[in-house]
Write an enzyme that holds these catalytic residues in place. Structure first.
Site, PDB file in Angstrom:
ATOM      1  CB  CYS A   1      -0.910   0.002   1.218  1.00 27.67           C
ATOM      2  SG  CYS A   1      -1.833   1.543   1.398  1.00 27.67           S
TER       3      CYS A   1
ATOM      4  CB  CYS B   1      -1.736   4.569   4.429  1.00 27.40           C
ATOM      5  SG  CYS B   1      -3.168   3.864   3.598  1.00 27.40           S
ATOM      6  CB  SER B   2       0.225   0.598   6.470  1.00 25.72           C
ATOM      7  OG  SER B   2      -0.616   1.197   7.433  1.00 25.72           O
ATOM      8  CB  CYS B   3      -4.546  -0.636   2.765  1.00 21.80           C
ATOM      9  SG  CYS B   3      -5.180   1.047   2.822  1.00 21.80           S
TER      10      CYS B   3
END
Lengths: 100, 220
Positions: free
Chosen positions: B120, B123-125
């Site tokens: 991602c 962000c950090s999905c």
């Protein structure tokens, strides 16, 4: 499933814009041409959600496929390598045959 | 505040000049302080409740064993696999794994011709309900920037070499859909039970930086 503007296999151009607000289109695919890989159900627009507007219209999302060698001049790897990314419909434009 | 001028280097009641200890047990970063302040304001103004925050945190507390069970089920049950690849959210719900209402789930299959790597960049999905909290490296800027433009080097640093005859397909999850990989079933696992197979599926193989482990890993 709600029909979107594009179908799998369609060539699409990612809009090359940089609105000052939150958006989910990273710089590296802006202005690039890809191919629709999958069509997803519409989702709430994160650009409105970021400002607390939770009741706006949902927008179709596409998984769009790009050739890695088209994205990066320096890409190290075989021609077959691909990148897919989820893009909201309002960021995509159809590609005329002459542009392909 | 009282009108007492609280200068920390002054003489306290106990008779000697001193400074207070420099920090409590945890030093919060500026971002953490900001996030906490926003959270407290949202609760104070009644926009969200503390219960809601707790519930959302709990939703993220899956474990990579959940994902491993899903993978093992797909390896032994072709009909489940079909459902998993067409409507992953509904398929994992059959096994009791629930996703938050506002996120979708897509499972992509690794094959002889294709290997997926998930990132991602924004962000950090991450599919927390199936894989637990994301590892720090997944959230790091180097992984997020390099996974898209030099995926083969990144995987190589994790010890994974993908032959040039296979497509490396990077998946950048920028919307509300979470992605998990269905890795290839290792050779030599024909007689193994679903439970045994699940033990061969490390978290990293469902993100794409590793393969499942060979069968002798658990027979040893």
């Amino acid at each position: 499933m709600t029909r979107g503007r594009f179908a799998p296999g369609d060539q699409v151009l990612v809009r090359d814009e940089d609105p000052p607000h939150h958006h989910r289109t990273p710089w590296y695919i802006k202005g690039r041409i890809g191919k629709v890989d999958a069509v997803y159900d519409p989702w709430p627009n994160p650009e409105e959600m970021a400002f607390g507007k939770t009741n706006g219209p949902k927008i179709p999302v596409y998984r769009v496929e790009f050739d890695q060698k088209d994205l990066w001049d320096t890409y190290q790897g075989p021609k077959r390598d691909r990148l897919v990314i989820d893009i909201f419909e309002h960021w995509l434009e159809p590609v005329e045959r002459s542009q392909q | 505040m009282s009108d007492h001028d609280h200068d920390h280097s002054h003489d306290h009641q106990h008779g000697h000049p001193h400074r207070h200890p420099p920090a409590p047990d945890i030093e919060l970063s500026d971002r953490a302080k900001r996030s906490l302040a926003i959270q407290e304001l949202l609760v104070e103004k009644g926009i969200i409740g503390q219960d809601e925050i707790r519930r959302r945190v709990e939703e993220q507390r899956g474990s990579p064993m959940n994902g491993a069970k899903v993978v093992a089920r797909a390896w032994v049950d072709p009909e489940f696999k079909e459902r998993l690849l067409t409507d992953a959210r509904a398929a994992v719900a059959e096994m009791g794994f629930e996703f938050p209402d506002d996120t979708g789930l897509v499972v992509l299959e690794n094959t002889e011709d294709r290997h997926h790597l998930i990132v991602c960049t924004l962000c950090s999905c991450y599919p927390g309900a199936l894989l637990g909290p994301p590892p720090d490296w997944y959230k790091s800027l180097p992984y997020r920037s390099r996974a898209v433009n030099e995926p083969r080097s990144v995987m190589s640093e994790f010890g994974l070499e993908i032959g040039e005859e296979r497509e490396v397909r990077v998946v950048d999850s920028t919307a509300e859909l979470r992605y998990m990989i269905l890795p290839k079933r290792p050779a030599g696992t024909e007689g193994m039970s679903e439970e045994e197979l699940a033990e061969l599926v490390p978290r990293d193989s469902m993100i794409g930086v590793a393969e499942p482990m060979p069968p002798d890993t658990i027979r040893a």
